[in-house]
Design an enzyme around this catalytic site. Structure first.
Site, mmCIF file in Angstrom:
data_model
loop_
_atom_site.group_PDB
_atom_site.id
_atom_site.type_symbol
_atom_site.label_atom_id
_atom_site.label_comp_id
_atom_site.label_asym_id
_atom_site.label_seq_id
_atom_site.Cartn_x
_atom_site.Cartn_y
_atom_site.Cartn_z
ATOM 1 N N THR A 1 0.844 -1.183 0.000
ATOM 2 C CA THR A 1 0.000 0.000 0.000
ATOM 3 C C THR A 1 0.888 1.245 0.000
ATOM 4 O O THR A 1 2.109 1.136 -0.012
ATOM 5 C CB THR A 1 -0.862 0.065 1.281
ATOM 6 O OG1 THR A 1 -0.013 0.407 2.386
ATOM 7 C CG2 THR A 1 -1.545 -1.251 1.576
ATOM 8 N N LYS B 1 6.677 3.925 0.888
ATOM 9 C CA LYS B 1 7.864 4.719 1.233
ATOM 10 C C LYS B 1 7.717 5.499 2.531
ATOM 11 O O LYS B 1 8.644 6.176 2.947
ATOM 12 C CB LYS B 1 8.119 5.787 0.148
ATOM 13 C CG LYS B 1 8.302 5.275 -1.231
ATOM 14 C CD LYS B 1 8.538 6.468 -2.153
ATOM 15 C CE LYS B 1 8.328 6.184 -3.607
ATOM 16 N NZ LYS B 1 7.259 5.380 -4.079
ATOM 17 N N GLU C 1 13.508 -2.191 -1.281
ATOM 18 C CA GLU C 1 14.192 -1.880 -2.534
ATOM 19 C C GLU C 1 13.305 -1.091 -3.493
ATOM 20 O O GLU C 1 13.764 -0.179 -4.166
ATOM 21 C CB GLU C 1 14.677 -3.181 -3.184
ATOM 22 C CG GLU C 1 15.426 -3.035 -4.493
ATOM 23 C CD GLU C 1 16.738 -2.255 -4.371
ATOM 24 O OE1 GLU C 1 16.684 -1.034 -4.616
ATOM 25 O OE2 GLU C 1 17.771 -2.838 -4.028
ATOM 26 N N VAL D 1 12.656 3.175 -4.064
ATOM 27 C CA VAL D 1 13.335 4.159 -4.895
ATOM 28 C C VAL D 1 13.187 3.859 -6.389
ATOM 29 O O VAL D 1 12.637 4.645 -7.130
ATOM 30 C CB VAL D 1 14.822 4.299 -4.506
ATOM 31 C CG1 VAL D 1 15.517 5.312 -5.418
ATOM 32 C CG2 VAL D 1 14.940 4.745 -3.058
ATOM 33 N N GLU E 1 1.540 7.820 -8.863
ATOM 34 C CA GLU E 1 0.832 7.457 -7.645
ATOM 35 C C GLU E 1 -0.654 7.648 -7.952
ATOM 36 O O GLU E 1 -1.006 8.415 -8.855
ATOM 37 C CB GLU E 1 1.235 8.404 -6.497
ATOM 38 C CG GLU E 1 2.701 8.356 -6.112
ATOM 39 C CD GLU E 1 3.075 7.116 -5.318
ATOM 40 O OE1 GLU E 1 2.266 6.656 -4.502
ATOM 41 O OE2 GLU E 1 4.191 6.591 -5.541
ATOM 42 N N LYS F 1 12.479 9.786 -2.203
ATOM 43 C CA LYS F 1 13.459 8.833 -2.745
ATOM 44 C C LYS F 1 14.899 9.278 -2.496
ATOM 45 O O LYS F 1 15.731 8.470 -2.073
ATOM 46 C CB LYS F 1 13.227 8.649 -4.247
ATOM 47 C CG LYS F 1 11.970 7.820 -4.549
ATOM 48 C CD LYS F 1 11.681 7.811 -6.035
ATOM 49 C CE LYS F 1 10.531 6.871 -6.357
ATOM 50 N NZ LYS F 1 10.091 7.011 -7.751
ATOM 51 N N ALA G 1 11.498 1.284 -8.001
ATOM 52 C CA ALA G 1 10.505 0.252 -8.329
ATOM 53 C C ALA G 1 11.246 -1.077 -8.501
ATOM 54 O O ALA G 1 11.793 -1.594 -7.532
ATOM 55 C CB ALA G 1 9.683 0.625 -9.538
#
Ligand code: ADP
Ligand code: ASP
Ligand code: MG
Length: 810
Positions: free
Chosen positions: A550, A574, A601, A604, A662, A677, A606
């Site tokens: 999510t 994130k 991972e 930042v 997003e 990021k 994908a």
């Protein structure tokens, strides 16, 4: 001659009894058949006795149920006329036990004698019934031959007398001889029993006395398994065990054979064969005196005991003093408290023992009394007892002289957060036993079983949160990749839970993933994040991983608690990694301390691996000096796609529809996503930084960001189309391009537009690709360049999947 013992389930129904008949008839040797009570009957009889003792009338209902059960079986087994005759005799037997139960009910008091008569009654009926199946078969009443004597208040077999009795009837034996198990008799001709599960023992005593060629224990599983199959679904059957191994395993809880059974046959070197009544073709387990070659399996099986307590006596006054242990054990032995495990450190300042929980209070009192003087003098300063404990034992003769077994054992426990309270290994090196909290028993057993028996394959237990595009694709990946992963990497991915904002579905045994999203909506309970999280902790499965698919702040708040409970976290979200530095740092530290993983991972790049290579550089001792990057696939897609025919607003709409952005594209356009990021990268590069330390110029002016709704924004942004296109055209005329990038330089991070010409590595960055240049001590002249597809639910799901595999391969 052979002795065959059939347990409760083997004689639990007419169908099963017919199987028993076939097995017995197919023997080419004379046989002694020892039978248990019909499955469940002993429990019912004991329950009836307890109710009668309380004056509860329900005891008679239970007795009627038991009678009906037998009647039903008799009707199915025999033709009407024979059934009538058998029922007549069975009736007489029931009258006997009924009279005793009535007596108990009236007096509200039970004697040891009547308790034994009631509980052993099941064997009397079952043996009578089964003997009728064999023409020429003969029924013997075990209580006439098997004699017990009280030793320390416990009915114990009087072997001399028993042997004499059994040998005296040796000549009367026929081809098929039926004996009830469990029941015995004392010197005063009063009925006694051999303890729960004691029919195995009856069979062993007869086998040993009559020098049988084999003792066969027929039950409802294929043999002795590597672990209790009721707890470990992947336990499998052991071909061969030595007497010692079988003894150790059964003493530590392997119910398949009653522990005292082994000794009498072991003395006579009579082999034991465990067989399955319901699958007679299966090879079964052979228990004999042979040891397997050393190179073979070091650990043969695992057992466990629950409902035990750990009692520890501690004090400096105990060091070097002789007789402490002797007094401790003697005080307990006098009251018949059995000590299951003993552990004393060489410093001698404490002794820990394991006893049954129900004896714990009494034990403490006895020990306190014994050491009254030492306590008064402060030589013994602490007697503690911890209940709700369990003991796990691993057993194998070939552990002897093999190094590394306990290392492997305790390493696997530690990695799964199972705390060990005491350890004992006998000098015989046949058994390593250790004490854990009972709540950790299932996990501990699974972990040990996996480490020693299934190390050829690894299981991860996933708890998925979020079924949006990433979550859905992750499930697809699991479905499409699991066979291959299993075949090639010996890795099994099991989804033990899934939830979205509406529903949740959990199963510690693993959910069927083929239609899991439908099942979730149709069969799921109403979603409740705290219940879900509690379940994850409560199941306490080995290699548990919560996967957050999510972008929700509330979900990120559960990570800390999960990591603390030794659950790994893999997240595409994130928020936690870009929240305040202290919380981020705490999450990382907790994962490290608990030996679990916290992997993000996809936060930042994908699917593009950026964090792992950065970590590798840092870990190898390199220092990160700076970073320059295009980190938003969405924004790069937008700058690359806008032209005179495609205005900015249309491209934003398209990016949203294609799932590049997003769900709310303003998060991308404000620059927030890039800020997060670069913040994560800077932190991973070793810089302590907060979001507020980063200077940011948004992709579109702030006023558009402040719109009340997404719809309003999509409408108003149209007026900015012209300005944006003009800027693009102007740069194009100079041979330049616009990029929205991020930079870390001299410990400072910035986010905003950069204008670049074709000499710049970012110039040819197409579509929604990401690029990152890492400038470090080792990569100063030519920065390390990582470039690739950096947005989209499919690559994100792939990245999440890769993180999950990393947890499994830790
Ligand atoms: P019976 O009625 O035939 O005597 P039991 O119920 O006493 O059978 O013992 C068989 C049961 O023991 C199996 O059904 C199994 O659930 C349980 N069990 C526990 N540990 C083990 C083990 N290590 N191997 C096989 N069975 C085990
Ligand atoms: N019927 C007895 C019990 O249930 C003995 C046995 O089955 O071994 O304990
Ligand atoms: Mg049994």
């Amino acid at each position: 001659m052979k002795v065959l013992k059939f347990g409760g389930t083997s004689v639990g129904s007419a169908d099963s009894i017919l199987k028993v008949r076939d097995i017995v008839k197919s023997q080419d040797d004379d046989v002694v058949v020892v039978v248990s009570a019909v499955g469940g009957v002993t429990d019912q009889l004991i329950k009836a006795a307890n109710l009668a003792k309380k004056g509860d009338h329900e005891c008679f209902d239970i007795l009627s149920e038991v009678k009906e059960k037998h009647y039903g079986i008799i009707s199915e087994l025999f033709p009407l006329d024979i059934a009538q005759t058998i029922k007549f005799r069975v009736d007489q037997l029931f009258d006997e036990v009924s009279t005793i139960i009535k007596g108990v009910y009236m007096l509200k008091e039970i004697t040891v004698k009547s308790e034994a008569i009631i509980s052993s009654f099941g064997e009397r009926v079952s043996s009578f019934m089964i003997a009728q199946l064999f023409e020429g078969g003969k029924l013997f009443e075990s209580q006439k031959y098997i004699k017990t004597d009280k030793v320390f208040g416990k009915d114990t077999v009087d072997f001399e007398e028993t042997e004499r009795n059994l040998l005296s009837v040796k000549d009367e034996l026929v081809a098929i001889n039926v004996f009830p198990g469990f029941i015995a008799c004392n010197k005063n001709e009063e009925i006694t029993t051999l303890g729960r599960g004691g029919s195995d023992y009856t069979a062993a005593i007869i086998a040993a006395t009559l020098d049988a060629s084999v003792l066969e224990i027929w039950t409802d599983v294929n043999g002795f398994m590597t672990a209790d199959p009721r707890i470990i679904s992947r336990a499998y059957c052991i071909d061969k065990l030595s007497y010692q191994e079988a003894m150790e395993l059964s003493h530590f809880g392997a119910k398949v054979i009653y522990p005292p059974t082994i000794l009498p046959v072991y003395k006579k070197k009579i082999p034991i064969l465990i067989k399955n009544t319901f699958n007679p073709e299966a090879q079964g387990t052979l228990i004999n005196d042979e040891r397997e070659p050393l190179k073979d399996k070091k650990i043969k099986g695992i057992s466990s005991i629950k409902e035990v307590a750990l009692l520890t006596i501690q004090g400096i006054g105990m060091i070097g003093v002789t007789g402490i242990a002797m007094r401790l054990f003697k005080s307990l032995a006098q009251k018949n408290i059995n000590v299951i495990l003993i552990s004393q450190a060489s410093s001698e300042n404490s002794i820990s023992i394991v006893i049954e929980s129900k004896a714990a209070d009494k034990a403490v009192k006895l020990v306190e009394k014994e050491f009254k003087t030492e306590i008064a003098l402060n030589q013994v300063n602490n007697i503690t007892v911890e209940s709700d404990m369990a003991v796990i034992a691993i057993v194998g003769e070939n552990m002897k002289h093999t190094t590394g077994i306990s290392g492997k054992l305790f390493n696997s426990m530690g990695r799964n957060g199972v705390n060990i309270y005491a350890i004992a290994q006998g000098a015989s090196e046949l058994n390593i036993s250790f004490v854990v909290k009972e709540k950790d028993l299932r996990k501990g057993l699974n972990t040990v079983h996996e480490a020693f028996f299934l190390s050829h394959f690894n299981v991860v237990n996933l708890f998925v949160i979020g079924t949006g595009t990433v979550g859905k694709m992750l499930i697809e990946k699991i479905n499409s990749q699991s066979d291959k992963l299993f075949a090639e990497n010996k890795l099994k991915i099991r989804v033990a839970g899934i939830t979205n904002s509406r529903k949740m579905l959990l199963d510690p045994q693993g959910l069927d993933t083929s239609g899991i999203l439908n099942d979730l909506m149709e069969k799921g309970d109403n979603a409740n994040l705290s219940v879900y999280t509690e379940k994850v902790k409560e199941y306490n499965l080995a290699n548990s991983v919560v996967v957050d698919c999510t972008a929700n702040a509330i979900i990120s708040e559960i990570y800390q608690g999960l990591l603390e409970s030794n659950v790994s976290v893999v997240t595409a979200n994130k928020i936690a990694t870009s929240s305040d530095y202290a919380s981020y740092q705490k999450l990382k530290e907790t994962a490290l301390n608990k030996g679990v993983k916290f992997l993000f991972e996809t936060n930042v790049g994908a699917g593009l691996p950026i964090i792992a290579p950065l970590n590798d550089l840092v870990m190898s001792g390199d220092k990160i000096l700076g970073l320059e990057a295009v980190l938003s696939g969405t924004l790069n897609y937008i700058v690359n796609t806008v032209d005179e025919n495609k205005p900015l607003s249309d491209v934003i709409q398209e990016a949203k529809e294609k799932g590049y952005s997003e769900p709310d594209p303003r998060i991308d356009l404000s620059g927030t996503d890039v800020v997060r990021k670069i913040l994560i990268l800077a932190r991973e590069a070793g810089y302590e930084m907060e979001q507020s330390d980063i200077e940011v110029v948004p992709f579109v002016p702030q006023k558009y960001m402040d719109c009340d709704s997404l719809d309003q924004f999509m409408e108003e942004i149209k007026e900015y189309n012209g300005t944006f296109e003009e800027k693009r055209k102007e740069l194009a005329n100079q041979g330049k391009k616009l990029r929205y990038g991020a930079k870390l330089e001299n410990g400072k991070a910035t986010v905003g537009f950069i204008e670049i010409d074709k000499t710049h590595p970012f110039f040819d960055l197409e579509g929604s690709n990401n690029i990152i240049l890492i400038n470090s001590e080792h990569y100063k002249e030519h920065p390390m360049q990582i470039k690739g597809y950096g947005a989209g639910a499919d690559v994100t799901a792939a990245g999440v999947f890769a993180d999950i595999i990393k947890v499994a391969n830790k």
